[in-house]
Design a protein around this motif. Structure first.
Motif, mmCIF file in Angstrom:
data_model
loop_
_atom_site.group_PDB
_atom_site.id
_atom_site.type_symbol
_atom_site.label_atom_id
_atom_site.label_comp_id
_atom_site.label_asym_id
_atom_site.label_seq_id
_atom_site.Cartn_x
_atom_site.Cartn_y
_atom_site.Cartn_z
ATOM 1 N N ASP A 107 37.825 -34.964 33.597
ATOM 2 C CA ASP A 107 37.044 -33.734 34.385
ATOM 3 C C ASP A 107 35.393 -34.011 34.793
ATOM 4 O OD1 ASP A 107 35.843 -34.431 31.828
ATOM 5 O OD2 ASP A 107 35.903 -32.508 30.808
ATOM 6 N N GLU A 148 39.456 -29.383 36.623
ATOM 7 C CA GLU A 148 38.022 -28.446 37.239
ATOM 8 C C GLU A 148 37.784 -27.501 35.993
ATOM 9 O OE1 GLU A 148 35.719 -28.381 39.752
ATOM 10 O OE2 GLU A 148 36.599 -29.779 40.668
ATOM 11 N N GLU A 149 39.250 -27.034 35.349
ATOM 12 C CA GLU A 149 38.817 -26.392 34.346
ATOM 13 C C GLU A 149 38.861 -26.814 32.946
ATOM 14 O OE1 GLU A 149 42.498 -22.997 32.123
ATOM 15 O OE2 GLU A 149 43.038 -24.655 33.840
ATOM 16 N N MET A 180 43.782 -20.009 30.113
ATOM 17 C CA MET A 180 43.548 -21.626 30.458
ATOM 18 C C MET A 180 44.691 -21.860 30.161
ATOM 19 S SD MET A 180 41.212 -23.318 28.106
ATOM 20 C CE MET A 180 41.804 -24.276 27.079
#
Length: 180
Positions: free
Chosen positions: A127, A163-164, A1
């Motif tokens: 996000d 996106e993460e 991550m």
């Protein structure tokens, strides 16, 4: 991550490369006008934009010209953010620490957070859950933590969508992100 700091650096670079930033800022302005004109919106918290943020100057002028109470953030005592009522953009002074204009501090013009109807928030990324990535000091998250009565809209650019999942329990989700 990847870390938040990684996305801050990447997204700042993405924003610098946007060739039609002024046009997109204008599109966002027009979308925000309708929100500002809502009958139940009386007190609006805005921000004085930095170069990488969606330009908020026209929004400030528009809200003031439509008889809305406008307040801008002022950082005091290290970590405390207050929103100070302004009458015009002439009520601002340069803060060298943050490289930004802030309202002149006047205790009489502090707006109680319970009275703010709408807040437009700057962001460097976001996000799908409307979490915002800011500059990393947590001012807005701390301010909004106990003020969920405020309608919050983040203003940003589609390229800065993350996106993460890099957000944690301290990050406050906004009601909506307006982006172009």
């Amino acid at each position: 991550m990847k870390s938040k700091e990684y996305y801050r650096l990447i997204n700042k670079d993405k924003i610098k490369k946007i060739s039609n930033k002024k046009d997109r800022d204008l599109d966002i302005f027009f979308e925000c006008k309708d929100i500002i004109n809502s009958k139940n919106i009386k007190i609006i918290a805005l921000y004085y934009s930095k170069s990488l943020e969606v330009n908020s100057i026209e929004l400030i002028k528009y809200a003031l010209s439509n008889n809305k109470v406008v307040c801008l953030p002022r950082i005091r005592d290290g970590n405390n953010m207050h929103f100070i009522k302004i009458e015009s953009l002439d009520n601002l002074e340069w803060n060298k620490t943050f490289n930004i204009k802030e309202p002149i501090f006047d205790k009489e013009n502090i707006i109680d957070s319970k009275n703010i109807d709408l807040m437009f928030v700057p962001l460097i990324g976001f996000d799908k859950y409307n979490h915002r990535l800011g500059y990393g000091k947590g001012y807005y998250d701390r301010y909004l933590k106990n003020n969920n009565n405020i309608l919050t809209f983040g203003l940003g650019y589609k390229e800065t969508n993350i996106e993460e999942n890099i957000f944690d329990e301290l990050d406050i989700s906004l009601q909506k992100i307006i982006f172009k």
